[in-house]
Design an enzyme around this catalytic site. Structure first.
Site, PDB file in Angstrom:
ATOM      1  CD  GLN A 126      76.123  63.973  43.514  1.00 23.42           C
ATOM      2  OE1 GLN A 126      75.716  63.586  44.599  1.00 23.42           O
ATOM      3  NE2 GLN A 126      76.073  65.249  43.133  1.00 23.42           N
ATOM      4  CG  HIS A 127      79.474  59.338  48.367  1.00 23.71           C
ATOM      5  ND1 HIS A 127      80.745  59.236  48.869  1.00 23.71           N
ATOM      6  CD2 HIS A 127      78.844  60.269  49.132  1.00 23.71           C
ATOM      7  CE1 HIS A 127      80.897  60.057  49.893  1.00 23.71           C
ATOM      8  NE2 HIS A 127      79.752  60.700  50.074  1.00 23.71           N
TER       9      HIS A 127
END
Length: 491
Positions: A126-127
């Site tokens: 995930q970012h």
């Protein structure tokens, strides 16, 4: 139901359950979570190994002249007919297409599809909430870097064919307009509201930034990049002629970066300290709740209003209330700088053609210089540096760090694929040659069967990982079938 998050698409994500692996006990991590990833990694390694060995064995078995001719009739050799004929006849000429660049592009695109589909629910796919790096934060600058390299190689080829400057400008403008239209219309599509609805339309976006970056880089190459390589350069400048000959381009890039630094650190933002780079919300002890992104966020909110990304990665952790777009105006300046580093990689290939050692050494030098710059700017910390590494802001340290990674990765692929010929880039080669089709397709169809389905056991990484790998693998397979049919979507 588990719905995938698409960090780069500007509409509200559906309610979903995210498995938080950061807060789990250690025994749970090793006994339940990582075995799924380990099994998947081993299976992928076997698939990649087979994709390398099978074509190699097949080529070794092509002994007759007739079969050799058939083996050479593929899109990789169709770029240059004379080169293709020389290869088939056992000559020394090689295909004019840089396979490592296609493989690099395809690798970045494959990782992007996987993380956009959910990354198996793992936090490192995930970012990053704000500062720092995860796997998901690597792929966008890789694309920008590749654009810069491709611009130099493509324009150099068209220059040799005698294509005029006006024709180049028409081609560049057309491509830019098409990318902007696709970004605005297709990726803002909603089955409920139709193709466009101003109430939720996101003006910035991934393809919009790629299109604008491509336009600026192409202008740089059109007006100040058409240089003839001197046969005998002065000794003092021969080691840096690929830089010195293009001093107007460097001057423009330096001015752009100076603009970014001045606006970022000197622009007065109401209610915020000068040069603020934080996430706002409850960050910094809640002192600056309405300062998300500092000058970058302030400019975007002033220009776009609410027509920007409403669910930034910092929203969940820092409880921010303001929209913030990672593809905003100020960050586009550093996107151009990132693309210009890719242009430098292309110039090295053009200047040192058939001098592979020189190319690899210069790639290594650039990687070291940029890596040291990133270390100095960030002080090798996540939050404590002069300019933290931040994908949302496209900070200068982020650009230098990603530039270092890009030179290293392209250099490794160039050595393995184009120099030694140990690998031809499969299976990443296929999506790399149809990147626009795969990117738009996965953005539009990612929520539909057979690319995704309802999750039965939400606490299991096994099903999430299987689903995300399945969806990603389908797009690689589609790209392979299009490759076999010689269908390549170009604009």
């Amino acid at each position: 139901m588990f719905a995938f998050t698409q960090p780069e698409v500007g509409r509200e994500p559906k309610n979903h359950t995210r498995i938080n692996t950061q807060s789990q006990p250690a025994d749970f991590l090793f006994s339940f979570i990582f075995p799924a990833l380990l099994v998947a990694a081993l299976l992928l390694a076997v698939i990649v190994l087979l994709s390398v060995l099978v074509p190699y064995i097949y080529r070794r078995c092509c002994t007759s002249k007739c079969i050799k001719v058939i083996c050479c009739q593929d899109p990789l050799h169709s770029v240059d007919n004379e080169a293709a004929e020389a290869v088939c006849d056992g000559g020394e000429a090689k295909p004019s297409r840089l396979l490592s660049l296609d493989a690099f592009r395809g690798f970045a695109l494959t990782v992007m599809v996987f993380v956009n589909y959910g990354g198996g629910g793992y936090w490192f796919f995930q970012h990053a909430p704000w500062n720092g790096l995860t796997v998901a934060d690597l792929v966008m600058p890789w694309f920008v870097f590749i654009i810069g390299t491709s611009v130099v190689l493509a324009f150099s080829s068209m220059q040799r064919r005698g294509v005029g400057r006006l024709q180049l400008l028409r081609k560049v403008t057309w491509r830019t307009v098409v990318l902007l239209i696709i970004g605005f219309c297709f990726l803002n599509y909603s089955p409920r509201d139709g193709p466009l609805s101003w109430s939720w339309l996101r003006i910035p976006g991934v393809l919009q930034r790629l299109g604008f970056t491509y336009f600026v880089l192409s202008l740089l190459q059109t007006f100040w990049g058409q240089k003839q390589i001197p046969e005998r350069a002065p000794q003092w400048s021969s080691a840096a002629q690929d830089v010195l000959l293009f001093w107007p381009q460097w001057l423009i890039i330096i001015l752009l970066e100076t603009l970014w630094l001045c606006v970022t650190f000197l622009l007065p933002v109401p209610g915020c300290p000068a040069g603020y780079l934080g996430a706002g919300g409850i960050g910094d002890d809640g002192l600056y709740p309405n300062c998300t992104g500092g000058a970058a966020g302030y400019i975007d909110r002033w220009v776009f209003g609410d027509n920007m990304f409403r669910y930034p990665t910092c929203k969940e952790m820092y409880l921010t209330v303001l929209p913030f777009d990672p593809e905003g105006i100020l960050g586009t300046i550093n996107s151009i700088v990132m693309g210009f580093l890719g242009m430098q990689a292309g110039k090295i290939i053009v200047f040192y053609k058939r001098k592979n050692i020189h190319i690899l050494c210069r790639y290594l030098v650039w990687a070291v210089i940029l890596g040291i710059s990133a270390a100095i700017l960030s002080k090798c910390t996540r939050d404590g540096g002069f300019i933290p590494v931040n994908k949302n802001l496209w900070s200068l340290s982020y650009v230098t760090a990603m530039g270092s990674f890009s030179f290293l990765l392209l250099g490794i692929m160039f050595f393995i694929i184009d120099v030694k010929g140990w690998w031809r880039g499969q299976p990443f080669l296929y999506p790399g040659m149809n990147s626009i089709f795969v990117y738009v397709g996965h953005s539009l169809l990612g929520f539909y069967f057979p690319f995704s389905w309802e999750i039965g056991f939400q606490q299991s990484h096994w099903e999430l990982l299987l689903q995300n790998l399945w969806g990603t693998g389908l797009w690689v397979l589609i790209a392979f079938l299009l490759y076999r049919k010689k269908f390549f979507l170009k604009i």
